[in-house]
Design a protein around this motif. Structure first.
Motif, PDB file in Angstrom:
ATOM      1  N   ALA A 540      16.238  28.575 -13.844  1.00 19.49           N
ATOM      2  CA  ALA A 540      16.081  29.330 -15.095  1.00 19.49           C
ATOM      3  C   ALA A 540      15.178  30.527 -14.853  1.00 19.49           C
ATOM      4  N   ASP A 541      15.486  31.603 -15.541  1.00 15.97           N
ATOM      5  CA  ASP A 541      14.530  32.702 -15.637  1.00 15.97           C
ATOM      6  C   ASP A 541      13.468  32.300 -16.655  1.00 15.97           C
ATOM      7  N   THR A 542      12.212  32.606 -16.363  1.00 13.40           N
ATOM      8  CA  THR A 542      11.130  32.201 -17.246  1.00 13.40           C
ATOM      9  C   THR A 542      10.198  33.369 -17.508  1.00 13.40           C
ATOM     10  N   MET A 543       9.627  33.369 -18.695  1.00 12.45           N
ATOM     11  CA  MET A 543       8.652  34.385 -19.068  1.00 12.45           C
ATOM     12  C   MET A 543       7.540  33.709 -19.857  1.00 12.45           C
ATOM     13  N   LEU A 544       6.322  33.777 -19.331  1.00  8.48           N
ATOM     14  CA  LEU A 544       5.185  33.187 -20.019  1.00  8.48           C
ATOM     15  C   LEU A 544       4.616  34.213 -20.986  1.00  8.48           C
ATOM     16  N   ALA A 545       4.859  33.986 -22.264  1.00  4.90           N
ATOM     17  CA  ALA A 545       4.323  34.898 -23.273  1.00  4.90           C
ATOM     18  C   ALA A 545       2.831  34.693 -23.467  1.00  4.90           C
ATOM     19  N   GLN A 546       2.335  33.497 -23.084  1.00  4.94           N
ATOM     20  CA  GLN A 546       0.914  33.178 -23.187  1.00  4.94           C
ATOM     21  C   GLN A 546       0.506  32.447 -21.924  1.00  4.94           C
ATOM     22  N   SER A 547      -0.780  32.421 -21.660  1.00  5.60           N
ATOM     23  CA  SER A 547      -1.261  31.678 -20.498  1.00  5.60           C
ATOM     24  C   SER A 547      -0.896  30.217 -20.643  1.00  5.60           C
ATOM     25  N   GLY A 548      -0.473  29.631 -19.540  1.00  6.88           N
ATOM     26  CA  GLY A 548      -0.033  28.241 -19.552  1.00  6.88           C
ATOM     27  C   GLY A 548       0.925  28.003 -18.413  1.00  6.88           C
ATOM     28  N   ALA A 549       1.907  27.136 -18.620  1.00  9.37           N
ATOM     29  CA  ALA A 549       2.841  26.798 -17.556  1.00  9.37           C
ATOM     30  C   ALA A 549       4.212  26.516 -18.127  1.00  9.37           C
ATOM     31  N   VAL A 550       5.220  26.678 -17.265  1.00 11.10           N
ATOM     32  CA  VAL A 550       6.590  26.301 -17.604  1.00 11.10           C
ATOM     33  C   VAL A 550       7.030  25.222 -16.630  1.00 11.10           C
ATOM     34  N   GLU A 551       8.032  24.447 -17.053  1.00  9.80           N
ATOM     35  CA  GLU A 551       8.543  23.370 -16.222  1.00  9.80           C
ATOM     36  C   GLU A 551      10.063  23.412 -16.143  1.00  9.80           C
ATOM     37  N   LEU A 552      10.598  23.005 -14.994  1.00  8.82           N
ATOM     38  CA  LEU A 552      11.983  22.588 -14.850  1.00  8.82           C
ATOM     39  C   LEU A 552      11.980  21.092 -14.582  1.00  8.82           C
ATOM     40  N   ARG A 642      19.710  13.764 -15.901  1.00 10.50           N
ATOM     41  CA  ARG A 642      19.890  15.044 -16.587  1.00 10.50           C
ATOM     42  C   ARG A 642      18.875  16.087 -16.128  1.00 10.50           C
ATOM     43  N   ALA A 643      19.038  17.289 -16.678  1.00 10.50           N
ATOM     44  CA  ALA A 643      18.125  18.390 -16.390  1.00 10.50           C
ATOM     45  C   ALA A 643      17.392  18.783 -17.669  1.00 10.50           C
ATOM     46  N   GLY A 644      16.329  19.593 -17.512  1.00 11.30           N
ATOM     47  CA  GLY A 644      15.598  20.000 -18.699  1.00 11.30           C
ATOM     48  C   GLY A 644      14.629  21.126 -18.432  1.00 11.30           C
ATOM     49  N   LEU A 645      13.988  21.563 -19.515  1.00 18.03           N
ATOM     50  CA  LEU A 645      12.995  22.635 -19.500  1.00 18.03           C
ATOM     51  C   LEU A 645      11.774  22.159 -20.279  1.00 18.03           C
ATOM     52  N   GLY A 646      10.614  22.706 -19.940  1.00 15.85           N
ATOM     53  CA  GLY A 646       9.420  22.326 -20.672  1.00 15.85           C
ATOM     54  C   GLY A 646       8.326  23.363 -20.582  1.00 15.85           C
ATOM     55  N   THR A 647       7.304  23.170 -21.381  1.00 11.59           N
ATOM     56  CA  THR A 647       6.089  23.970 -21.316  1.00 11.59           C
ATOM     57  C   THR A 647       4.914  23.019 -21.199  1.00 11.59           C
ATOM     58  N   ALA A 648       3.828  23.481 -20.597  1.00 13.68           N
ATOM     59  CA  ALA A 648       2.701  22.583 -20.338  1.00 13.68           C
ATOM     60  C   ALA A 648       1.443  23.392 -20.122  1.00 13.68           C
ATOM     61  N   ASP A 649       0.306  22.682 -20.100  1.00 10.86           N
ATOM     62  CA  ASP A 649      -0.906  23.290 -19.592  1.00 10.86           C
ATOM     63  C   ASP A 649      -0.749  23.469 -18.091  1.00 10.86           C
ATOM     64  N   SER A 650      -1.576  24.272 -17.508  1.00 13.61           N
ATOM     65  CA  SER A 650      -1.394  24.602 -16.097  1.00 13.61           C
ATOM     66  C   SER A 650      -1.744  23.455 -15.166  1.00 13.61           C
ATOM     67  N   THR A 651      -2.591  22.526 -15.591  1.00 12.67           N
ATOM     68  CA  THR A 651      -3.058  21.502 -14.656  1.00 12.67           C
ATOM     69  C   THR A 651      -2.872  20.082 -15.163  1.00 12.67           C
ATOM     70  N   SER A 652      -3.190  19.814 -16.405  1.00  9.25           N
ATOM     71  CA  SER A 652      -3.292  18.443 -16.871  1.00  9.25           C
ATOM     72  C   SER A 652      -1.928  17.798 -17.053  1.00  9.25           C
ATOM     73  N   SER A 653      -1.860  16.495 -16.756  1.00  9.67           N
ATOM     74  CA  SER A 653      -0.643  15.725 -16.977  1.00  9.67           C
ATOM     75  C   SER A 653      -0.815  14.667 -18.062  1.00  9.67           C
ATOM     76  N   VAL A 654      -1.981  14.623 -18.686  1.00  9.27           N
ATOM     77  CA  VAL A 654      -2.199  13.683 -19.778  1.00  9.27           C
ATOM     78  C   VAL A 654      -2.897  14.441 -20.900  1.00  9.27           C
ATOM     79  N   ASN A 655      -2.097  15.125 -21.720  1.00  6.87           N
ATOM     80  CA  ASN A 655      -2.682  15.883 -22.813  1.00  6.87           C
ATOM     81  C   ASN A 655      -1.601  16.323 -23.773  1.00  6.87           C
ATOM     82  N   GLY A 656      -1.968  17.115 -24.725  1.00 11.77           N
ATOM     83  CA  GLY A 656      -1.018  17.639 -25.680  1.00 11.77           C
ATOM     84  C   GLY A 656      -0.888  19.134 -25.598  1.00 11.77           C
ATOM     85  N   GLY A 657      -1.100  19.713 -24.400  1.00  9.45           N
ATOM     86  CA  GLY A 657      -1.001  21.149 -24.246  1.00  9.45           C
ATOM     87  C   GLY A 657       0.441  21.606 -24.203  1.00  9.45           C
TER      88      GLY A 657
END
Length: 806
Positions: A540-552, A642-657
């Protein structure tokens, strides 16, 4: 004179005898509460998502089976979720108001569904309820009982008006108790906004609300209907109630003395096929035991991906929009036995409602009469009976003593031709008649006509083939792209940013929502595709409109209950340039993350487009950014998904970012090569010492596949697992009999034909999930006995469903 029709019901003279005999009087002067209808629930959450993406004519066929009067389930009421951008069981539904004051009445699919229901049944009642909401509604806390929520609900009511829909009933916060003052203020706001005709339901939880209303006249005045969830218990034994087969459905004396309608405003949570027996009990016993006058089945339809926890609950299963395949379940016909024979406004007859022979084990019956004081219908269930029994009916008090029509459903039969069948007509003698009732049935005896059973048929199931791509330029029916289903957050099509023209996919929920579920990781993600996908690259092409992270995401497998965990690989890339390949899993009903590889590259920054790819080829998982390799790792935990897309905080894997407005474009899934190597040998059960066995090594079509002591006999236990997901022995395939999809369907050996009933995907817990049914290869009741024929059953992770492939 006697008459037998299709072994469903026998007519005989009133003197006929059976193991148990019951006599009732249906009296037109009898009394009882007013019937408020049979309904179902779309929401809580995401269970209807794939229906809107179905092609025609299959989409209309399914809708007809659900809502068209005198055709299928003939639902009389529809409860819809007020979307809140947060997971509310098996998915998240989009909110109409992501940020306060910005209302978009075209988000989600519930308005479309309500419009379709109204088009088929203009008299259908509509009921709105919130499970979660955008964060601003909670005013900084995880609660819905705020002034903001009242304006949020009245804004939603305004959307209903825009769609020319009248909301008949409105609830508070699903299964999260009540706040009396809040309900009182909501009632006043509805009246002030011109929605005073909408009736308030409290509290979509338990009977304690009735106790509060009994001691608080102002609260009692504000609430019109007492709605309770799972008054018969809860089949899965969750916190709502104890494990139950819906045999007992009591209310309380406080509730019955309020002078308010009492509703089972959510019941069900049952397998669409196997759960029909429990639902048959509940529809009758809600009234007999607790004087509840409406029944709402959760959910309406299983139009969601089969890796979710409640993937096969509802009145129909519709999880393949690309093929158009669907099935109408026995639960739909159970509800039709009431909804096609009694209308809202009919009256229950207390003197002609009860238990056959006075014992629950014999079955139950309820009688309703029409407002014209002529027609009546009696709904009978014998699901627990072990022998035939007679029911003698005496009709009096001005009700029709003319011919009655008998309909029946054999709940023990998987054959659709034995479900919802007009079996016979009976002419009473002297106002009386006797029926012989067979065990394991639902019957309706009625003076009305106009009932029927839909005749549309489904095309066969088929996988979604690769390659697949979506550039989001072709409009879908809603702002959710075709086949994408959100699990948290709200992914919707929007104008591309950062100088790109056209349409992109954007995560639009901007704050952590007021949450209904309790998962420890609740960042936004959306999934799509076919569970048979094995080796592939998701890009996927991705564009971060805000600081953070994207996921495939790739090879997405089973999801934990209420999104508590997910089996998948993730590529996470952040605006700072940090990246990681992660493996998520479901461990102890929660999210568990393992970092498989990580590193750092040039910062992606914000408002710049980049291309990200995640490749899964055998056990090699690799990642690229803008065509340059980031890294790779070897891991064989997951082989398909299956496949998917996501958004996340840049580091944490246990949060609600991850609640940032990142964008995606040019999504694609391209196939890899040589999916899975062929492997041969014994297939060992999770039951110690037992193996998958072909009875006597007989390769004749139809030979049972069974459990047996591991003995390494080549003709019986030397199986081959093939790249296409088939398990073969002696040139024949492990096969689900007659392409069955219901719990308990046996497996055998059959000529390989490429059908999805012959393809199996191994999950991370070792279970073998059938591609067609979504159910797992199962050792019934965890038997250790040799020669036990294996079957399929809803996947539950038990040792009796775990298999070690060669």
């Amino acid at each position: 004179m006697s008459l037998t029709v299709a072994a469903l019901v026998n007519w005989s003279a009133p003197t006929a005898q059976a193991a148990t005999a019951t006599s009732i009087t249906v009296d037109g002067n009898g009394t009882g509460r007013t019937f408020d209808g049979v309904g179902a629930i779309s929401g809580g959450g995401g269970n209807t998502r794939l229906l809107i993406d179905y092609p025609e004519p299959q989409r209309s066929q399914i809708l007809d089976y659900l809502f068209k009067p005198g055709y299928g389930a003939s639902l009389q009421s529809l409860k819809i979720e007020i979307g809140g951008d947060t997971n509310t069981t098996d998915g998240a539904e989009a909110s109409h108001e992501h940020t306060q004051g910005v209302v978009d009445c075209n988000q989600g699919y519930e308005w479309w569904l309500a419009e379709q229901a109204k088009a088929r049944n203009p008299s259908i009642r509509l009921y709105g309820l919130a499970w979660g909401s955008p964060g601003w509604v909670g005013s900084g806390s995880n609660t819905f009982f705020t002034p903001n929520a009242i304006s949020y609900l009245t804004d939603w009511m305004g959307c209903a008006a825009q769609h020319k829909l009248t909301i008949d009933y409105l609830g508070g916060w699903n299964e999260r108790g009540y706040n009396a003052t809040w309900y009182e203020n909501l009632k006043s706001a509805l009246v002030a906004k011109g929605y005073g005709a909408t009736k308030l339901v409290a509290a979509d939880d338990n009977w304690s609300v009735a106790d509060a209303m009994a001691g608080d006249p102002t609260f009692k005045s504000a609430v019109d209907i007492v709605g309770v969830h799972y008054p018969c218990g809860y089949v899965n034994g969750a916190a709502i109630g104890n494990k139950s087969d819906f045999k007992n459905c009591p209310s309380t004396s406080n509730a019955q003395n309020l002078g308010k309608p009492l509703w089972a405003s959510e019941n069900g949570s049952e397998d669409a096929e196997a759960g029909a027996v429990a639902v048959a009990r509940a529809v009758n016993r809600d009234y007999i035991d607790g004087r509840m006058t409406a029944y709402y089945n959760w959910p309406l339809v299983a139009a969601l991906y089969p890796n979710t926890y409640f993937a096969f609950n509802g009145l129909a299963v519709a999880n393949q929009p690309w093929s158009g395949h669907y099935s109408i379940a026995k639960t739909a016909w159970v509800l039709a036995h009431t909804s096609q024979f009694a209308q809202i406004g009919w009256q229950y007859q207390d003197s002609a409602s009860g238990y056959l022979g006075g014992a629950q084990s014999n079955g139950s019956y309820v009688t309703l009469k029409s407002p014209n004081h002529s027609d009546y219908s009696t709904v009978i269930e014998t699901v627990d009976a072990t022998a035939a029994q007679t029911l003698t009916v005496h009709v009096t008090g001005g009700l029709s003593t003319g011919q009655v029509h008998v309909w029946g459903t054999n709940l023990k039969s998987p054959n659709d031709s034995e479900h919802f069948v007009h079996t016979t007509d009976v002419t009473p003698s002297g106002g009386s008649y006797t029926l012989t009732l067979q065990p394991g049935y639902v019957y309706t005896v009625t003076t009305t006509t106009g009932q029927s059973k839909g005749t549309a048929t489904s095309p066969p199931a088929a996988p979604l083939s690769l390659p697949y791509s979506n550039n989001f330029e072709t409009p879908a029916t809603t702002t959710s792209p075709k086949y994408f289903t959100d699990m948290n957050g709200a992914f919707q099509t929007a104008a591309c940013g950062a100088g790109r023209t056209g349409t992109c996919l954007q995560q639009t929920a901007q704050t952590t929502p007021v949450r209904w579920t309790n998962e420890n990781y609740y960042a936004p993600y959306t999934v799509m595709g076919d569970e048979s996908w094995g080796n592939y690259t998701v890009t996927a092409d991705t564009m971060l409109a805000q600081s953070g992270a994207v996921e495939l995401l790739g090879r997405i497998g089973m999801q934990g209950r209420n999104d508590n965990g997910l089996q998948a690989y993730h590529l996470r890339v952040s605006s700072t340039g940090t990246w990681s390949i992660l493996k998520s899993d479901v461990v102890n009903s929660t999210w568990a993350y393992t970092t498989l590889a990580s590193g750092s590259t040039t910062a992606l920054g914000t408002n710049r487009w980049h291309t990200v790819s995640l490749t899964m080829q055998g056990a090699t998982i690799s990642a690229t950014l803008d065509g340059t390799a980031l890294g790779s790792v070897t891991d064989n935990s997951y082989t398909h998904g299956r496949a998917g897309l996501g958004t996340a905080d840049s580091t944490s894997s246990v949060n609600g970012g991850g609640y940032q407005t990142q964008q995606f474009d040019n999504f694609s899934v391209t196939p890899g090569s040589n999916p899975i190597p062929t492997r041969s040998g014994a297939v060992r059960s999770g039951i110690s010492g037992k193996c998958l066995d072909l009875n006597t090594g007989n390769t004749t079509n139809g030979t049972a596949v069974q459990l047996y002591d591991c003995n390494q006999k080549p003709g019986s236990q030397n199986w081959t697992y093939n790249p296409d997901g088939t398990l073969t022995i002696g040139g024949k395939c492990l096969d689900v009999v007659k392409q069955g999809v219901t719990n308990g369907t046996p497996v055998d050996i059959w000529t390989c034909n490429g059908g999805d009933n012959q393809k199996w995907t191994q999950q991370a817990d070792g279970s073998l999930r059938g591609m067609q049914s979504g159910r797992c290869l199962d050792d019934p009741n965890s038997s250790t006995a040799n020669l036990t024929q294996l079957d399929i059953w809803a996947c539950d992770g038990g040792a009796n469903q775990r298999w070690t492939l060669p």
